[in-house]
Write an enzyme that holds these catalytic residues in place. Sequence first.
Site, PDB file in Angstrom:
ATOM      1  N   SER A 138       0.511 -46.550 -45.993  1.00  0.00           N
ATOM      2  CA  SER A 138      -0.275 -47.781 -46.073  1.00  0.00           C
ATOM      3  C   SER A 138       0.642 -48.961 -45.856  1.00  0.00           C
ATOM      4  O   SER A 138       1.866 -48.865 -46.029  1.00  0.00           O
ATOM      5  CB  SER A 138      -0.934 -47.887 -47.456  1.00  0.00           C
ATOM      6  N   TYR A 151      -0.783 -47.241 -57.238  1.00  0.00           N
ATOM      7  CA  TYR A 151      -1.155 -46.941 -55.852  1.00  0.00           C
ATOM      8  C   TYR A 151      -0.074 -47.414 -54.884  1.00  0.00           C
ATOM      9  O   TYR A 151       0.350 -46.654 -54.003  1.00  0.00           O
ATOM     10  CB  TYR A 151      -2.489 -47.601 -55.504  1.00  0.00           C
TER      11      TYR A 151
END
Length: 261
Positions: A138, A151
Amino acid sequence: MKPVALITGASAGIGVELARVFAAHGHDLALVARREDRLKALADEIAAGGRPRPTVLALDLERRDAVATLAAQLTAQGLEPAYVINNAGFGLSGPAAKLSRDEELAMVDLNVRALTELSLAFVDSLERHRGGILNVASLAAFLPGPGMAVYYASKAYVLSFSEALHRELAERGVRVTALCPGPVPTGFQARAGMRLPAAARTLELPAERVAQIGYDAFMAGKRVVIAGIGNRIVVSLMRLVPNALILRLADQRPRVGEAGK
């Protein structure tokens, strides 16, 4: 043993689009996710397009025995991975100390532990087929994320681990690529309980575009690919900004006076 592209998290979002892209390029697929009905619907769609029907493996990768179970199921069907595409993962939004500890640890299990085990479990078959590993990281991998701390940290791990594996496995003819998308309009934000700021929405790319970018970079043997020119610019600029300022800008928590909005 028949070679397949093993795709996790193939029931929604980027995972669905990765399955479509790999199928369109002639790869036989094994699709993994918890939601069997969605996997079967995707397998039917791919078969209806004239491609071989993917193998459907409904499995919860958060389980500690998941990868061993998956390997046994593949072997029983005469399949082995030529490619492993680790897309399964989820996020949680909120202060780390206030979120459910069980859910945060489940996120680590899926985003980190399962991805690591899947990346290492099939190296011999990947080498036999001169295939590789595509790990979905990401844009979050490049910075800390107050308000989504676990996360962001999990994606930083995915990036670092993938870059190291790229180097380690190169001599065995196994390619490893980390795909780093920015915001993608899927169900991820709703699952994470987050609201995307207007500025971040300007960086959005559709899932099908992200999947194609990832596939092309993977087949070209690239170590890291950041999806979208806007996201590449953001990462370049972050290298010039003091970390203290990045922490403030990346803070996902509501500002004072915004909590009730």
